[in-house]
Enzyme design. Structure first.
Site, PDB file in Angstrom:
ATOM      1  N   HIS A  20     -11.102   1.610  12.438  1.00  0.00           N
ATOM      2  CA  HIS A  20      -9.881   2.138  13.036  1.00  0.00           C
ATOM      3  C   HIS A  20     -10.107   2.397  14.522  1.00  0.00           C
ATOM      4  CE1 HIS A  20      -8.952   3.541   8.731  1.00  0.00           C
ATOM      5  NE2 HIS A  20      -8.192   2.507   9.014  1.00  0.00           N
ATOM      6  N   TYR A  25       0.841  -1.201   0.000  1.00  0.00           N
ATOM      7  CA  TYR A  25       0.000   0.000   0.000  1.00  0.00           C
ATOM      8  C   TYR A  25       0.875   1.249   0.000  1.00  0.00           C
ATOM      9  CZ  TYR A  25      -3.511   3.313   1.690  1.00  0.00           C
ATOM     10  OH  TYR A  25      -4.342   4.394   1.825  1.00  0.00           O
TER      11      TYR A  25
HETATM   12  N1  LIG Z   1      -9.226   7.221   6.500  1.00  0.00           N
HETATM   13  C1  LIG Z   1      -8.048   7.623   6.963  1.00  0.00           C
HETATM   14  O1  LIG Z   1      -7.735   7.506   8.170  1.00  0.00           O
HETATM   15  C2  LIG Z   1      -7.064   8.271   6.014  1.00  0.00           C
HETATM   16  C3  LIG Z   1      -5.937   8.866   6.574  1.00  0.00           C
HETATM   17  C4  LIG Z   1      -5.026   9.484   5.735  1.00  0.00           C
HETATM   18  C5  LIG Z   1      -5.225   9.488   4.367  1.00  0.00           C
HETATM   19  N2  LIG Z   1      -6.321   8.888   3.842  1.00  0.00           N
HETATM   20  C6  LIG Z   1      -6.416   8.859   2.384  1.00  0.00           C
HETATM   21  O2  LIG Z   1      -7.629   9.394   1.909  1.00  0.00           O
HETATM   22  C7  LIG Z   1      -8.071   8.662   0.766  1.00  0.00           C
HETATM   23  C8  LIG Z   1      -9.493   8.218   0.980  1.00  0.00           C
HETATM   24  O3  LIG Z   1      -9.597   7.489   2.190  1.00  0.00           O
HETATM   25  P1  LIG Z   1     -10.997   7.147   2.834  1.00  0.00           P
HETATM   26  O4  LIG Z   1     -10.786   6.992   4.285  1.00  0.00           O
HETATM   27  O5  LIG Z   1     -12.046   8.061   2.313  1.00  0.00           O
HETATM   28  O6  LIG Z   1     -11.237   5.682   2.237  1.00  0.00           O
HETATM   29  P2  LIG Z   1     -12.610   4.918   2.002  1.00  0.00           P
HETATM   30  O7  LIG Z   1     -13.668   5.437   2.904  1.00  0.00           O
HETATM   31  O8  LIG Z   1     -12.266   3.465   2.046  1.00  0.00           O
HETATM   32  O9  LIG Z   1     -12.986   5.330   0.515  1.00  0.00           O
HETATM   33  C9  LIG Z   1     -12.235   4.884  -0.575  1.00  0.00           C
HETATM   34  C10 LIG Z   1     -12.872   5.420  -1.825  1.00  0.00           C
HETATM   35  O10 LIG Z   1     -12.127   4.942  -2.962  1.00  0.00           O
HETATM   36  C11 LIG Z   1     -13.060   4.372  -3.880  1.00  0.00           C
HETATM   37  N3  LIG Z   1     -12.463   3.316  -4.698  1.00  0.00           N
HETATM   38  C12 LIG Z   1     -11.662   2.301  -4.283  1.00  0.00           C
HETATM   39  N4  LIG Z   1     -11.351   1.516  -5.332  1.00  0.00           N
HETATM   40  C13 LIG Z   1     -11.975   2.055  -6.419  1.00  0.00           C
HETATM   41  C14 LIG Z   1     -12.050   1.690  -7.796  1.00  0.00           C
HETATM   42  N5  LIG Z   1     -11.416   0.615  -8.275  1.00  0.00           N
HETATM   43  N6  LIG Z   1     -12.776   2.466  -8.632  1.00  0.00           N
HETATM   44  C15 LIG Z   1     -13.455   3.547  -8.164  1.00  0.00           C
HETATM   45  N7  LIG Z   1     -13.419   3.945  -6.874  1.00  0.00           N
HETATM   46  C16 LIG Z   1     -12.686   3.198  -6.015  1.00  0.00           C
HETATM   47  C17 LIG Z   1     -14.158   3.805  -3.003  1.00  0.00           C
HETATM   48  O11 LIG Z   1     -15.280   3.550  -3.778  1.00  0.00           O
HETATM   49  P3  LIG Z   1     -16.379   2.434  -3.324  1.00  0.00           P
HETATM   50  O12 LIG Z   1     -17.282   3.155  -2.369  1.00  0.00           O
HETATM   51  O13 LIG Z   1     -17.036   2.035  -4.570  1.00  0.00           O
HETATM   52  O14 LIG Z   1     -15.605   1.317  -2.680  1.00  0.00           O
HETATM   53  C18 LIG Z   1     -14.324   4.946  -2.008  1.00  0.00           C
HETATM   54  O15 LIG Z   1     -15.068   5.986  -2.574  1.00  0.00           O
HETATM   55  C19 LIG Z   1      -7.091   7.502   0.597  1.00  0.00           C
HETATM   56  O16 LIG Z   1      -6.172   7.837  -0.376  1.00  0.00           O
HETATM   57  C20 LIG Z   1      -6.397   7.414   1.925  1.00  0.00           C
HETATM   58  O17 LIG Z   1      -5.060   6.980   1.784  1.00  0.00           O
HETATM   59  C21 LIG Z   1      -7.267   8.285   4.629  1.00  0.00           C
END
Ligand SMILES: NC(=O)c1ccc[n+]([C@@H]2O[C@H](COP(=O)([O-])OP(=O)(O)OC[C@H]3O[C@@H](n4cnc5c(N)ncnc54)[C@H](OP(=O)(O)O)[C@@H]3O)[C@@H](O)[C@H]2O)c1
Length: 311
Positions: free
Chosen positions: A176, A132
């Protein structure tokens, strides 16, 4: 401005879309059913048809340690494909501004705290999420390379700390720390359980930022993109020991029992705190205190998660 937001159904994406300043823009938010970001032709076709003039990349295959250990190929390959397709195809389509959201897992596991941007690639990744981290680092480097090769393309990266807040997952198999503790302490309170266990001594320190605060930073970045640093950490700049998260959550939930430390269980890494001086110098600080953020998160859990389950 027409903004393509990838990951619009995710926690970060949904917090962005509900921010009060989001109404200043036209949002393109194709779901996975319309554009699977792993498919280059679908990404290319969408960009050609919809012609955004800004891209916020907030999609990714995200998961906890267990999922990363179980499916390292998917975490590496899907994130590589998604990053490559979104970033390289945006450039191919002539989109000159792109904001790539990354996470603190890109830092080497032994980098000194607080983690400064200059520590990137100065050591090995945490092995449990190496694939990742590698994929996220490739995306960050691709942004840098594009801007270096042609400075008229401003492709920038914000590295966010751990997040919590509205639209968090409270599913015990994948949640988390913050949502897991909220759910556990809430359940203990309403089952009249007197004791709740904490893994390890509770002295390990963690930084968690409200996802709504990251959304605020991203929207400020869209507004003032020209002078945004090409790479910057975004966090609260403060960490707290795990015992503090439990006691703050207990106060909000109204749990009056005690906490016991299970010293047979691991405490996790001692500390992970981002140095936020670069984004602070640019003019942004996380506005929400830990207790206010936890209160918002608990309200989301009560109203949106528990009510949904009752229906
Ligand atoms: N959450 C945290 O603590 C955190 C911390 C730091 C940085 N971030 C960064 O923020 C970003 C988003 O995180 P998040 O927490 O919002 O994650 P999340 O809730 O798991 O959301 C991930 C998103 O990516 C989409 N996605 C994944 N695979 C896809 C594909 N093949 N085609 C189209 N869409 C796809 C998902 O769509 P579906 O709904 O269809 O699955 C969802 O909208 C990531 O890059 C992560 O590294 C998150």
């Amino acid at each position: 401005m027409r903004i393509l937001l990838t990951g619009a159904t995710g926690m970060v994406g949904r917090n962005l879309l509900e921010h009060s300043d989001a109404q200043n823009y036209v949002w393109l938010t194709p779901g996975r059913d319309k554009v699977d970001l792993r498919d280059r032709d679908q990404v290319r076709g969408f960009l050609k048809a919809e012609k955004p003039n800004f891209v916020i990349h907030a999609a990714g295959v995200v998961g906890g340690i267990q999922a990363n250990i179980r499916e390292p190929v998917r975490f590496l390959l899907d994130n590589l494909d998604i990053g490559r397709n979104v970033i390289a195809e945006s450039r191919r389509a002539g989109v000159t501004r792109l904001l790539n959201l990354s996470c603190s897992c890109v830092y080497p596991r032994n980098a000194p705290n607080p983690l400064q941007e200059s520590s990137l690639l100065q050591g090995e990744f945490e092995p449990t999420n190496e694939g990742y981290a590698l994929a996220r680092m490739a995306a960050l480097k691709l942004c840098e390379a594009i801007s270096k090769e042609d400075p008229s393309f401003a492709y920038k990266t914000l590295i966010a700390s751990n997040l919590y807040g509205r639209f968090d997952s409270f599913d015990p198999s994948s949640s988390h720390m913050v949502p897991a503790v909220i759910a556990k302490v809430h359940a203990a309170r309403f089952a009249h359980v007197a004791e709740v266990d904490i893994w390890g001594d509770g002295l390990a320190r963690r930084e968690f930022m409200l996802a709504g605060d990251l959304a605020d930073c991203v929207l400020r970045a869209v507004e003032r993109f020209d002078d945004l640093p090409a790479l910057a950490n975004v966090g609260t700049g403060e960490d707290h020991d795990i015992n503090t998260f439990y006691s703050e959550i207990a106060a909000i939930v109204g749990f009056k029992g005690r906490f016991v430390h299970d010293l047979t269980k691991p405490s996790g890494m001692a500390r992970k705190l981002l140095d936020v001086s670069r984004i602070a110098a640019w003019g942004w600080r996380a506005p929400t205190s830990l207790s206010d953020g936890l209160r918002k998160s608990y309200a989301f859990y009560q109203h949106d998660i528990l009510n949904e389950n009752i229906q």
